[in-house]
Design a protein around this motif. Sequence first.
Motif, PDB file in Angstrom:
ATOM      1  N   ASP A  17     -53.428 -37.757  23.014  1.00  0.00           N
ATOM      2  CA  ASP A  17     -53.905 -36.933  23.907  1.00  0.00           C
ATOM      3  C   ASP A  17     -53.442 -37.363  25.462  1.00  0.00           C
ATOM      4  O   ASP A  17     -54.103 -38.098  26.358  1.00  0.00           O
ATOM      5  CB  ASP A  17     -55.492 -37.166  24.002  1.00  0.00           C
ATOM      6  CG  ASP A  17     -56.459 -36.442  25.232  1.00  0.00           C
ATOM      7  OD1 ASP A  17     -55.507 -35.415  25.760  1.00  0.00           O
ATOM      8  OD2 ASP A  17     -57.321 -36.794  25.407  1.00  0.00           O
ATOM      9  N   GLU A  65     -54.056 -48.238  24.772  1.00  0.00           N
ATOM     10  CA  GLU A  65     -54.064 -47.778  26.437  1.00  0.00           C
ATOM     11  C   GLU A  65     -53.168 -48.631  27.022  1.00  0.00           C
ATOM     12  O   GLU A  65     -53.156 -49.785  27.174  1.00  0.00           O
ATOM     13  CB  GLU A  65     -55.327 -47.898  26.900  1.00  0.00           C
ATOM     14  CG  GLU A  65     -55.620 -47.547  28.602  1.00  0.00           C
ATOM     15  CD  GLU A  65     -54.923 -46.084  28.848  1.00  0.00           C
ATOM     16  OE1 GLU A  65     -55.268 -45.046  28.194  1.00  0.00           O
ATOM     17  OE2 GLU A  65     -54.035 -46.039  29.577  1.00  0.00           O
ATOM     18  N   ASP A  71     -47.977 -49.864  25.737  1.00  0.00           N
ATOM     19  CA  ASP A  71     -47.523 -48.536  25.809  1.00  0.00           C
ATOM     20  C   ASP A  71     -47.397 -47.825  24.181  1.00  0.00           C
ATOM     21  O   ASP A  71     -46.970 -48.592  23.399  1.00  0.00           O
ATOM     22  CB  ASP A  71     -45.927 -48.285  26.295  1.00  0.00           C
ATOM     23  CG  ASP A  71     -45.266 -46.945  26.130  1.00  0.00           C
ATOM     24  OD1 ASP A  71     -45.678 -46.105  26.719  1.00  0.00           O
ATOM     25  OD2 ASP A  71     -44.293 -46.850  25.266  1.00  0.00           O
ATOM     26  N   GLY A  72     -48.165 -46.643  24.159  1.00  0.00           N
ATOM     27  CA  GLY A  72     -48.403 -46.153  22.648  1.00  0.00           C
ATOM     28  C   GLY A  72     -46.955 -45.987  22.146  1.00  0.00           C
ATOM     29  O   GLY A  72     -46.906 -46.271  20.789  1.00  0.00           O
ATOM     30  N   ASP A  75     -62.969 -39.768  22.829  1.00  0.00           N
ATOM     31  CA  ASP A  75     -62.309 -39.410  21.464  1.00  0.00           C
ATOM     32  C   ASP A  75     -62.336 -40.129  20.291  1.00  0.00           C
ATOM     33  O   ASP A  75     -62.775 -40.155  19.219  1.00  0.00           O
ATOM     34  CB  ASP A  75     -60.981 -38.618  21.674  1.00  0.00           C
ATOM     35  CG  ASP A  75     -61.191 -37.234  22.188  1.00  0.00           C
ATOM     36  OD1 ASP A  75     -62.060 -36.546  22.478  1.00  0.00           O
ATOM     37  OD2 ASP A  75     -60.110 -37.192  23.004  1.00  0.00           O
TER      38      ASP A  75
HETATM   39  C1  LIG Z   1     -56.071 -37.761  28.837  1.00  0.00           C
HETATM   40  S1  LIG Z   1     -56.447 -39.423  28.742  1.00  0.00           S
HETATM   41  C2  LIG Z   1     -57.067 -39.395  27.306  1.00  0.00           C
HETATM   42  C3  LIG Z   1     -58.452 -39.477  27.023  1.00  0.00           C
HETATM   43  C4  LIG Z   1     -59.086 -39.767  25.491  1.00  0.00           C
HETATM   44  N1  LIG Z   1     -58.666 -39.106  24.587  1.00  0.00           N
HETATM   45  C5  LIG Z   1     -60.653 -39.906  25.971  1.00  0.00           C
HETATM   46  O1  LIG Z   1     -61.091 -39.151  24.965  1.00  0.00           O
HETATM   47  O2  LIG Z   1     -61.040 -40.486  26.851  1.00  0.00           O
HETATM   48  C6  LIG Z   1     -54.827 -40.076  28.732  1.00  0.00           C
HETATM   49  C7  LIG Z   1     -54.952 -41.564  28.880  1.00  0.00           C
HETATM   50  O3  LIG Z   1     -53.507 -41.940  28.052  1.00  0.00           O
HETATM   51  C8  LIG Z   1     -52.757 -43.004  28.714  1.00  0.00           C
HETATM   52  N2  LIG Z   1     -51.464 -43.035  28.267  1.00  0.00           N
HETATM   53  C9  LIG Z   1     -50.570 -41.846  28.535  1.00  0.00           C
HETATM   54  N3  LIG Z   1     -49.466 -41.920  28.095  1.00  0.00           N
HETATM   55  C10 LIG Z   1     -49.706 -43.383  27.370  1.00  0.00           C
HETATM   56  C11 LIG Z   1     -48.755 -44.225  26.718  1.00  0.00           C
HETATM   57  N4  LIG Z   1     -47.425 -43.753  26.303  1.00  0.00           N
HETATM   58  N5  LIG Z   1     -49.049 -45.073  25.922  1.00  0.00           N
HETATM   59  C12 LIG Z   1     -50.468 -45.638  26.139  1.00  0.00           C
HETATM   60  N6  LIG Z   1     -51.306 -45.068  26.990  1.00  0.00           N
HETATM   61  C13 LIG Z   1     -50.855 -43.840  27.578  1.00  0.00           C
HETATM   62  C14 LIG Z   1     -53.323 -42.860  30.171  1.00  0.00           C
HETATM   63  O4  LIG Z   1     -53.131 -43.878  30.882  1.00  0.00           O
HETATM   64  C15 LIG Z   1     -54.737 -42.223  30.008  1.00  0.00           C
HETATM   65  O5  LIG Z   1     -55.571 -43.248  30.048  1.00  0.00           O
END
Ligand SMILES: C[S@@+](CC[C@H](N)C(=O)[O-])C[C@H]1O[C@@H](n2cnc3c(N)ncnc32)[C@H](O)[C@@H]1O
Length: 253
Positions: free
Chosen positions: A176, A121, A156-157, A106
Amino acid sequence: MAPQRPALPFRVSDDADPALIERYRPWLGPPGRGDMPDELGLSLDAEGLAITQGKRLSRRPSFTTGPSGWRLAHAAVKREALARAAGLKRGHRPAIIDATAGLGGDGLVLARLGCPVTLVERNTTVAALLDDALRRAAAENWLVEAIARTTLVVADGASYLAALPAAEYPNVVYLDPMFAPTRRRGAAGKGAQLLAEIAGEPGDGDALLQPALAAATERVVVKRHRHAAPLAETEPSFDIDGKSTRFDVHISY
Ligand SMILES: C[S@@+](CC[C@H](N)C(=O)[O-])C[C@H]1O[C@@H](n2cnc3c(N)ncnc32)[C@H](O)[C@@H]1O
């Protein structure tokens, strides 16, 4: 922050670039040599990183081939519900923080459409795969400019957004966090399943919304499964339907 899955076994072959071995060591741990074990792991060879499972599986995330390559090659605001949700329009290309970057599908579409995109990420295995896919894509003329608009941050986001100085607030934050269960067959479905297996269920996606709303000067966009409740049970200003997903838009000004 939800605990990360333990690091996967990481193997390098003799023709792997030594600079890449060193680049990924802090994220993937010390590399081994020899055949990949039968469990899921990562291997680095002359082409770059791949997800492997013994001799049965080898998958290299790519922005130039497969569904992701097609999507990028044909990217257009009118084709992408995500772009409309993020507020792209003639003469306006918002600066975006994709706070849950995953493998960047995305985020790269938004960069390809002209937006500066910070890809955040937290899972170091996913981040290494994304970094390597960006590196390989930068060798393609038609993607050079899009890749140059991206910056990868391993963090961490929620913490990253909360620590941003006001001068660096983005126009848009994109979230996402959840892996939707997929029934899709073929490369894309398989890829999503593998990613879910590597990164696991985050479980704390709700914690991203408040820091995102505090940092975004225009809007926060949240991707949800079509029938899922809104993130953090917070009703959006409006939503835009995609094919199997929905984009919840929270206007933040
Ligand atoms: C569903 S995937 C995202 C897919 C992405 N939108 C794409 O198009 O490839 C969710 C990702 O968010 C990451 N994630 C989840 N919570 C997070 C956070 N608090 N901070 C950073 N990354 C996070 C996970 O490790 C995972 O790699």
